[in-house]
Design a protein around this motif. Structure first.
Motif, mmCIF file in Angstrom:
data_model
loop_
_atom_site.group_PDB
_atom_site.id
_atom_site.type_symbol
_atom_site.label_atom_id
_atom_site.label_comp_id
_atom_site.label_asym_id
_atom_site.label_seq_id
_atom_site.Cartn_x
_atom_site.Cartn_y
_atom_site.Cartn_z
ATOM 1 N N VAL A 107 73.251 55.131 59.907
ATOM 2 C CA VAL A 107 73.393 56.261 60.830
ATOM 3 C C VAL A 107 74.689 56.264 61.622
ATOM 4 O O VAL A 107 74.921 57.171 62.419
ATOM 5 N N ASN A 108 75.548 55.271 61.409
ATOM 6 C CA ASN A 108 76.768 55.211 62.202
ATOM 7 C C ASN A 108 77.923 54.703 61.358
ATOM 8 O O ASN A 108 78.129 53.496 61.223
ATOM 9 N N SER A 109 78.683 55.628 60.810
ATOM 10 C CA SER A 109 79.832 55.248 59.983
ATOM 11 C C SER A 109 81.015 54.793 60.824
ATOM 12 O O SER A 109 82.013 54.299 60.296
ATOM 13 N N GLU A 110 80.901 54.940 62.157
ATOM 14 C CA GLU A 110 82.016 54.611 63.038
ATOM 15 C C GLU A 110 82.051 53.129 63.423
ATOM 16 O O GLU A 110 83.004 52.675 64.051
ATOM 17 N N ALA A 111 81.000 52.386 63.124
ATOM 18 C CA ALA A 111 80.934 51.011 63.603
ATOM 19 C C ALA A 111 80.165 50.138 62.626
ATOM 20 O O ALA A 111 79.266 50.612 61.930
ATOM 21 N N SER A 112 80.519 48.847 62.611
ATOM 22 C CA SER A 112 79.809 47.899 61.761
ATOM 23 C C SER A 112 78.744 47.140 62.523
ATOM 24 O O SER A 112 77.910 46.462 61.925
ATOM 25 N N ALA A 113 78.752 47.219 63.848
ATOM 26 C CA ALA A 113 77.836 46.412 64.653
ATOM 27 C C ALA A 113 76.628 47.215 65.133
ATOM 28 O O ALA A 113 75.489 46.787 64.993
ATOM 29 N N MET A 114 76.861 48.376 65.699
ATOM 30 C CA MET A 114 75.777 49.117 66.348
ATOM 31 C C MET A 114 75.311 50.276 65.479
ATOM 32 O O MET A 114 76.020 50.748 64.596
ATOM 33 N N GLY A 115 74.081 50.705 65.762
ATOM 34 C CA GLY A 115 73.531 51.857 65.070
ATOM 35 C C GLY A 115 73.959 53.148 65.743
ATOM 36 O O GLY A 115 74.989 53.221 66.417
ATOM 37 N N GLY A 116 73.164 54.194 65.555
ATOM 38 C CA GLY A 116 73.461 55.489 66.143
ATOM 39 C C GLY A 116 72.579 55.756 67.341
ATOM 40 O O GLY A 116 71.386 55.440 67.340
ATOM 41 N N PHE A 117 73.162 56.346 68.383
ATOM 42 C CA PHE A 117 72.426 56.717 69.591
ATOM 43 C C PHE A 117 72.769 58.159 69.950
ATOM 44 O O PHE A 117 73.889 58.620 69.720
ATOM 45 N N TYR A 118 71.821 58.830 70.542
ATOM 46 C CA TYR A 118 72.075 60.188 71.022
ATOM 47 C C TYR A 118 73.049 60.162 72.199
ATOM 48 O O TYR A 118 72.924 59.333 73.118
ATOM 49 N N GLY A 119 74.016 61.069 72.167
ATOM 50 C CA GLY A 119 74.845 61.348 73.335
ATOM 51 C C GLY A 119 75.575 60.161 73.894
ATOM 52 O O GLY A 119 75.737 60.062 75.116
ATOM 53 N N TYR A 120 76.049 59.248 73.024
ATOM 54 C CA TYR A 120 76.712 58.057 73.550
ATOM 55 C C TYR A 120 78.044 57.804 72.864
ATOM 56 O O TYR A 120 78.318 56.710 72.393
ATOM 57 N N THR A 121 78.866 58.813 72.790
ATOM 58 C CA THR A 121 80.238 58.765 72.280
ATOM 59 C C THR A 121 80.272 58.514 70.775
ATOM 60 O O THR A 121 79.250 58.263 70.144
ATOM 61 N N HIS A 122 81.464 58.540 70.233
ATOM 62 C CA HIS A 122 81.618 58.351 68.793
ATOM 63 C C HIS A 122 81.517 56.895 68.374
ATOM 64 O O HIS A 122 81.412 56.608 67.179
ATOM 65 N N THR A 123 81.564 55.956 69.296
ATOM 66 C CA THR A 123 81.282 54.567 68.913
ATOM 67 C C THR A 123 79.822 54.405 68.515
ATOM 68 O O THR A 123 79.465 53.455 67.820
ATOM 69 N N ALA A 124 78.962 55.321 68.957
ATOM 70 C CA ALA A 124 77.542 55.296 68.598
ATOM 71 C C ALA A 124 77.201 56.416 67.627
ATOM 72 O O ALA A 124 76.047 56.847 67.546
ATOM 73 N N GLY A 125 78.199 56.891 66.903
ATOM 74 C CA GLY A 125 77.952 57.847 65.837
ATOM 75 C C GLY A 125 78.347 59.280 66.119
ATOM 76 O O GLY A 125 78.364 60.113 65.211
ATOM 77 N N GLY A 126 78.607 59.604 67.392
ATOM 78 C CA GLY A 126 79.047 60.952 67.720
ATOM 79 C C GLY A 126 77.949 62.000 67.731
ATOM 80 O O GLY A 126 78.224 63.194 67.600
ATOM 81 N N TYR A 127 76.689 61.578 67.906
ATOM 82 C CA TYR A 127 75.575 62.526 67.923
ATOM 83 C C TYR A 127 75.488 63.230 69.280
ATOM 84 O O TYR A 127 75.695 62.612 70.324
ATOM 85 N N ASP A 128 75.160 64.521 69.249
ATOM 86 C CA ASP A 128 74.937 65.250 70.494
ATOM 87 C C ASP A 128 73.692 64.724 71.194
ATOM 88 O O ASP A 128 72.719 64.312 70.553
#
Length: 386
Positions: A107-128
């Motif tokens: 769920v997060n192509s922007e990082a190798s460590a963390m997953g994806g989170f809502y509304g938490y910048t593009h380090t967390a996937g860029g989700y609204d």
């Protein structure tokens, strides 16, 4: 629709933006009924989270009503009241199979460590995020949980992050019967960590903070002892003195990179950005816990380095555990605690503020005005929703 958008450090603004749409067959569109400002949103507000882009929609704690579902969604239907964990996860990858939902691999192509989170910048996937009127919810068959009829909506919104994170902080401390537990931070997560420590058998719980009103709240909510670090010359010495000069069995860092208490770390971590925020709470935890003790870290730190006394941790033989909370894993047990009357999460809510006034809500929360512990935002369409 109305949504909270990041403009620049220390500036959040309400804006009119396009409503989300179904982008994948397993998406759902959720109309938000409650959302929260989280302590970790303050890190974004203060400019401490990398790759925060102007116009990003913020917020990762929210409940809502399902308005639309994609053709592949089987576990939700239009009209369901849902709480949505802050983790976005696929439910099928190697890490999801181990219930490490905050580390989902898909769920997060922007990082190798963390997953994806809502509304938490593009380090967390860029989700609204969820400080808005509507949210697109990916992987809708595995993430959202239908809110039981007997669970209050304001308890439910605190089950999306704050309560599970505090609970996991206590769990990762491997608390044993009779242990002394020190929690750094009397914000919402720290309060839930302190309260949860008793569920795991703690014999003594001490909460450290610098705001007297938060410490008074902690005494009532978590039935704990308190220490105001502004009144202490040396935290490690003070806590060891309180614990027969051995140190606490477990220390929990529930503060993270916005911690106060050290001019050096404030300057290098929060002003000059020479390290990923101020790690003073983690210093105190490492130096205050007993030899062979355990440290649990749920405070948010950035992806770059921090100056921490790792040699002390090695020489003391400490166990350090840390992660983003795997919210979905904890929900059945936490709902049991609510139903049994062991805890009422909504007791920490001090402010209920219209979404339209989000700039004022951030000002109140960030600057600790009006004895604020936890603010909840209510979108226009949700007034009266239960």
């Amino acid at each position: 629709m109305l949504a909270t958008t990041y403009r620049r450090p220390r500036t959040m603004r309400i804006a009119h933006v396009a409503e989300p749409e179904i982008e994948h067959p397993n998406d759902a569109i959720v109309r938000v009924t409650r959302s929260c400002i989280c302590g970790s949103d303050i890190h974004i507000y203060n400019g401490l989270v990398p790759d925060t882009r102007v116009g990003s929609i913020i917020g990762h704690e929210f409940t809502g009503v399902v308005e639309e579902v994609g053709p592949s969604v089987r576990n939700l239907k239009v009209g369901d009241r849902v709480l949505v964990p802050f983790n976005i996860f696929c439910g099928s990858c190697f890490f999801c199979q181990k219930e490490l939902y905050g580390n989902c691999h898909n769920v997060n192509s922007e990082a190798s460590a963390m997953g994806g989170f809502y509304g938490y910048t593009h380090t967390a996937g860029g989700y609204d995020g969820g400080q808005a009127e509507y949210v697109r919810v990916p992987f809708a068959d595995v993430g959202p949980t239908v809110i039981p009829d007997d669970i209050h909506i304001e308890d439910a919104v605190l089950l999306t992050d704050a309560f599970p994170t505090g609970y996991q902080a206590a769990e990762m401390g491997d608390i044993r019967e009779g242990d002394t537990v020190v929690v750094f931070g009397a914000g919402p997560v720290g309060l839930f960590a302190a309260k949860s420590a008793w569920f795991f058998g703690a014999g003594r719980v001490i909460v450290v903070d610098c705001e007297d009103y938060r410490l008074e709240f902690a005494k009532k909510f978590a039935h704990c002892e308190t220490v105001n670090f502004r009144e202490i010359d040396d935290m490690a010495t003070h806590l060891k003195k309180m614990t027969d000069w051995l140190g606490a069995d477990v220390c929990i860092d529930a503060v993270g990179c916005d911690a106060s208490g050290s001019a050096f770390h404030t300057f290098t971590g929060k002003m000059a950005l020479m390290q990923a925020g101020s790690p003073i709470a983690l210093h105190w935890a490492i130096n205050s816990v007993r030899k062979g003790g355990r440290i649990s870290i749920v405070g948010v730190y950035g992806p770059t380095f921090n100056m921490i006394p790792i040699g002390n941790a090695v020489n003391k033989g400490l166990t350090l555990r840390m992660n983003q909370a795997s919210v979905k894993r904890h929900l059945p047990r936490l709902i049991e605690h609510i139903r049994a009357g062991h805890i009422s999460p909504r007791d920490i809510i001090t402010h209920r503020i219209p979404l339209e006034d989000v700039a004022d809500a951030y000002d109140i929360f960030v600057n600790k005005r009006d004895n604020c512990i936890k603010p909840v935002l209510i979108p226009p369409s949700a007034y009266g929703a239960v």
